[in-house]
Write an enzyme that holds these catalytic residues in place. Structure first.
Site, PDB file in Angstrom:
ATOM      1  N   HIS A 148      36.490  53.051  22.088  1.00  0.00           N
ATOM      2  CA  HIS A 148      37.026  51.800  22.638  1.00  0.00           C
ATOM      3  C   HIS A 148      36.038  50.643  22.472  1.00  0.00           C
ATOM      4  O   HIS A 148      36.326  49.519  22.876  1.00  0.00           O
ATOM      5  CB  HIS A 148      37.351  52.025  24.115  1.00  0.00           C
ATOM      6  CG  HIS A 148      38.320  51.058  24.699  1.00  0.00           C
ATOM      7  ND1 HIS A 148      38.040  50.315  25.827  1.00  0.00           N
ATOM      8  CD2 HIS A 148      39.572  50.701  24.334  1.00  0.00           C
ATOM      9  CE1 HIS A 148      39.070  49.557  26.131  1.00  0.00           C
ATOM     10  NE2 HIS A 148      40.014  49.755  25.247  1.00  0.00           N
TER      11      HIS A 148
ATOM     12  N   LYS B  30      33.941  47.535  21.006  1.00  0.00           N
ATOM     13  CA  LYS B  30      34.371  46.401  20.198  1.00  0.00           C
ATOM     14  C   LYS B  30      33.153  45.517  19.912  1.00  0.00           C
ATOM     15  O   LYS B  30      32.676  44.808  20.802  1.00  0.00           O
ATOM     16  CB  LYS B  30      35.449  45.594  20.930  1.00  0.00           C
ATOM     17  CG  LYS B  30      36.633  46.417  21.451  1.00  0.00           C
ATOM     18  CD  LYS B  30      37.266  45.693  22.613  1.00  0.00           C
ATOM     19  CE  LYS B  30      38.433  46.390  23.232  1.00  0.00           C
ATOM     20  NZ  LYS B  30      38.559  47.783  23.247  1.00  0.00           N
TER      21      LYS B  30
ATOM     22  N   ASP C 173      24.329  39.871  10.063  1.00  0.00           N
ATOM     23  CA  ASP C 173      22.938  39.709   9.610  1.00  0.00           C
ATOM     24  C   ASP C 173      21.918  40.068  10.682  1.00  0.00           C
ATOM     25  O   ASP C 173      20.818  39.503  10.731  1.00  0.00           O
ATOM     26  CB  ASP C 173      22.710  38.277   9.107  1.00  0.00           C
ATOM     27  CG  ASP C 173      23.303  38.082   7.709  1.00  0.00           C
ATOM     28  OD1 ASP C 173      23.564  39.086   7.038  1.00  0.00           O
ATOM     29  OD2 ASP C 173      23.506  36.915   7.310  1.00  0.00           O
TER      30      ASP C 173
ATOM     31  N   HIS D 127      43.539  41.172  29.976  1.00  0.00           N
ATOM     32  CA  HIS D 127      42.869  42.162  29.145  1.00  0.00           C
ATOM     33  C   HIS D 127      41.348  42.074  29.273  1.00  0.00           C
ATOM     34  O   HIS D 127      40.625  42.933  28.767  1.00  0.00           O
ATOM     35  CB  HIS D 127      43.282  41.983  27.675  1.00  0.00           C
ATOM     36  CG  HIS D 127      42.950  43.158  26.816  1.00  0.00           C
ATOM     37  ND1 HIS D 127      41.838  43.201  26.003  1.00  0.00           N
ATOM     38  CD2 HIS D 127      43.578  44.344  26.639  1.00  0.00           C
ATOM     39  CE1 HIS D 127      41.800  44.360  25.367  1.00  0.00           C
ATOM     40  NE2 HIS D 127      42.837  45.076  25.734  1.00  0.00           N
TER      41      HIS D 127
ATOM     42  N   LYS E 225      37.572  42.324  30.707  1.00  0.00           N
ATOM     43  CA  LYS E 225      36.871  43.352  31.467  1.00  0.00           C
ATOM     44  C   LYS E 225      35.451  42.835  31.729  1.00  0.00           C
ATOM     45  O   LYS E 225      34.562  43.004  30.885  1.00  0.00           O
ATOM     46  CB  LYS E 225      36.840  44.657  30.678  1.00  0.00           C
ATOM     47  CG  LYS E 225      38.194  45.061  30.068  1.00  0.00           C
ATOM     48  CD  LYS E 225      37.999  45.864  28.819  1.00  0.00           C
ATOM     49  CE  LYS E 225      39.159  45.837  27.865  1.00  0.00           C
ATOM     50  NZ  LYS E 225      40.466  45.996  28.390  1.00  0.00           N
TER      51      LYS E 225
ATOM     52  N   ASP F 222      26.793  38.489  42.647  1.00  0.00           N
ATOM     53  CA  ASP F 222      26.024  37.539  43.449  1.00  0.00           C
ATOM     54  C   ASP F 222      25.998  36.138  42.844  1.00  0.00           C
ATOM     55  O   ASP F 222      25.008  35.399  43.002  1.00  0.00           O
ATOM     56  CB  ASP F 222      24.585  38.046  43.651  1.00  0.00           C
ATOM     57  CG  ASP F 222      24.544  39.311  44.486  1.00  0.00           C
ATOM     58  OD1 ASP F 222      25.483  39.539  45.275  1.00  0.00           O
ATOM     59  OD2 ASP F 222      23.578  40.091  44.345  1.00  0.00           O
TER      60      ASP F 222
END
Length: 521
Positions: free
Chosen positions: A176, A178, A183, A417, A419, A424
């Site tokens: 999962h 991504k 470079d 979608h 996450k 704080d």
């Protein structure tokens, strides 16, 4: 026809046996003796355009990395596009989903163009979403400087149901992560896959999401984790599943077709929307207003896909728990799939009892792109609210977005979608990890902690000021039952059942809640 030839139709046992033999004979196995040549991130980036652009600002912030959050889908597309176009030496990408739609095809075209100008391109895709895409992937893989591998692949390329039925335990583990790293000096990580709904280009569905562009030493760290996945036994070169190779004519036809698609794309409403974004006017990555910070990059090791019960040092989850424990006053959790389980539910309630303000945003039933996940979530909703957790569910009818120009593509449905977490009002976690059993047990995930008081405080303040216009606040009525409160078109609404849903949707979800084991969500 002879009577003996028709006999099987009158003998259920023989018929079932014959079907089973045919089914098992159709099952495929993964290739043996895989030619998997190891390769690694290129450390020598001197003289590249990105190095020349960024090195001065990196040198001015020794031992730090620069972080720039990407909330708008158009900005996330622009940034990836620019990194691919400006890469001179190497591009490493790993993605769970890569659609062959407008934005996905354009990105793939740019990878081919990068390879044509001599950039080494390595693309690692989780195999769950590649069904039907092998012809294109094979042609790309046949190009000079471009190599494609698939993670934890389906052995049967034409009938994946066979693998799902006969190799379920293995197939259930997915990559999962991504990331896109250019470079060795700039990287993008976070929640977005590659596709129109992730980049605000889909008229049917818009995913509210978050990525972070990061420059400096963290890019090399992301590159090192990419190498672990690229060289693991779970990563198979796409060509290993086929005996023949694409021809030069196949490659030439791809370039002709992709060039034509690019010309058509330049005249789309989405192209006009992208040009309106402020980020589209930025010529150099060094011009961006980075937050320079220490960081902690955390990720599951690819061995997690081996199955069984991996050691703690293989897993991301314990590192995420350390961050949650460190919050002293305020904890904001954004998770599209939120199935906390009993233990984490009790943990959040205890955090509230200890004086930590806990706010959570997840999807409503209607905005959730996987309704079955909602069935797992609602098992814990009442306890969370009763325990003092401030709980919100995104509305699906948000329509036009304030962060985009007048030409922005307006979608029929909105879904969460993103996450990320804010701690704080000072530091953040951005990654691919959902608060659910699948991310904890089955999927491999990646994310990073970094400090940005400006972004963290801004996210917290904006949440308090704006969330009631975009989400339902889940609270208790005078009788202790759940109710949903929002402000739509300036008018407060109070609802006593799952908002904006039909009777059938509510019954279906309630049934799933009762019968589906939580580990399957």
């Amino acid at each position: 026809m002879k009577a003996t030839e028709s006999a099987p139709s009158h003998n259920p046992t023989r018929l079932i046996t014959a079907c089973l033999v045919l089914f098992l004979s159709a099952c495929a196995s993964l290739p043996d003796d895989v030619q998997r040549t190891a390769s690694y991130a290129i450390a020598d980036i001197d003289g590249t355009r990105l190095h020349s652009d960024l090195q001065d600002v990196i040198d001015a912030n020794p031992d730090k990395s620069g972080f720039y959050t990407l909330m708008a889908g158009e900005d996330a597309f622009i940034t990836r596009w620019a990194l691919i176009q400006q890469a001179d030496r190497t591009l490493d990408m790993q993605y769970y989903i890569w659609h062959q739609d407008l934005t996905g095809s354009l990105m793939m075209h740019q990878l081919a163009e990068a390879a044509r100008r001599g950039v080494r391109v390595r693309l690692l895709l989780d195999d769950l979403d590649t069904a039907g895409k092998d012809p294109t992937l094979r042609v790309l893989d046949a190009m000079d400087n471009l190599e494609i591998r698939v993670f934890n692949p389906f052995a049967n390329r034409d009938n994946r149901l066979d693998d799902m039925l006969t190799d379920t335990a293995r197939i259930n583990h997915r990559m999962h992560n991504k990331t896109l790293t250019a470079d060795g000096i700039a990287t993008i990580f976070g929640g977005r896959n590659i596709g129109d709904e992730y980049f605000a280009a889909d008229s049917e569905l818009f995913f509210s999401d978050m990525d972070a562009l990061a420059v400096g030493p963290i890019a090399a760290e992301v590159g090192s984790q990419f190498d672990l996945y690229w060289n693991s036994g779970h990563a198979y070169p796409i060509g290993e599943f086929y005996d023949d190779l694409p021809t030069e004519q196949d490659i030439e036809y791809y370039h002709i077709r992709a060039d034509a698609q690019l010309e058509l794309a330049r005249r789309t409403p989405y192209a006009a929307a992208v040009k309106q974004m402020k980020l589209a006017q930025t010529r150099h990555f060094a011009e961006l207003n980075y937050n320079w910070s220490d960081w902690v990059l955390a990720y599951d090791l690819p061995e997690k896909a081996d199955g069984g019960k991996p050691d703690r040092d293989v897993l991301l989850a314990p590192k995420l728990k350390e961050g949650l424990d460190a919050a002293e006053e305020d904890l904001l959790i954004i998770s599209p799939y939120f199935i906390p389980g009993e233990e984490f539910t009790d943990y959040l309630i205890q955090r509230v009892a200890d004086g930590v303000r806990v706010r959570i945003l997840t999807n409503s039933l209607l905005s959730n792109d996987v309704p079955a996940v909602h069935a797992g979530y609602i098992r814990y909703r009442q306890d969370l609210v009763e325990g003092g957790v401030e709980l919100y569910e995104l509305r699906a009818d948000l329509g036009a977005r304030e962060d985009a120009g007048s030409d922005a593509v307006e979608s029929e449905k909105s879904s969460l979608h993103a996450k990320f977490m804010v701690f704080d009002e000072r530091w953040l976690w951005v990654g691919s990890y959902n608060i659910d059993g699948r991310s904890t047990i089955y999927n491999t995930e990646l994310g990073a902690y970094f400090v940005s008081a400006e972004v963290a405080a801004g996210q917290s303040k904006n949440f308090d000021e704006q969330i009631i216009k975009y989400a339902f606040r889940v609270e208790l009525d005078d009788d202790g039952n759940l109710q949903w409160v929002t402000r739509r078109d300036g008018v407060e609404e109070v609802l006593d059942e799952e908002p904006d849903t039909t009777w059938l949707q509510r019954v279906t979800t309630g049934t799933l809640k009762l019968i589906v084991p939580e580990k399957l969500f």
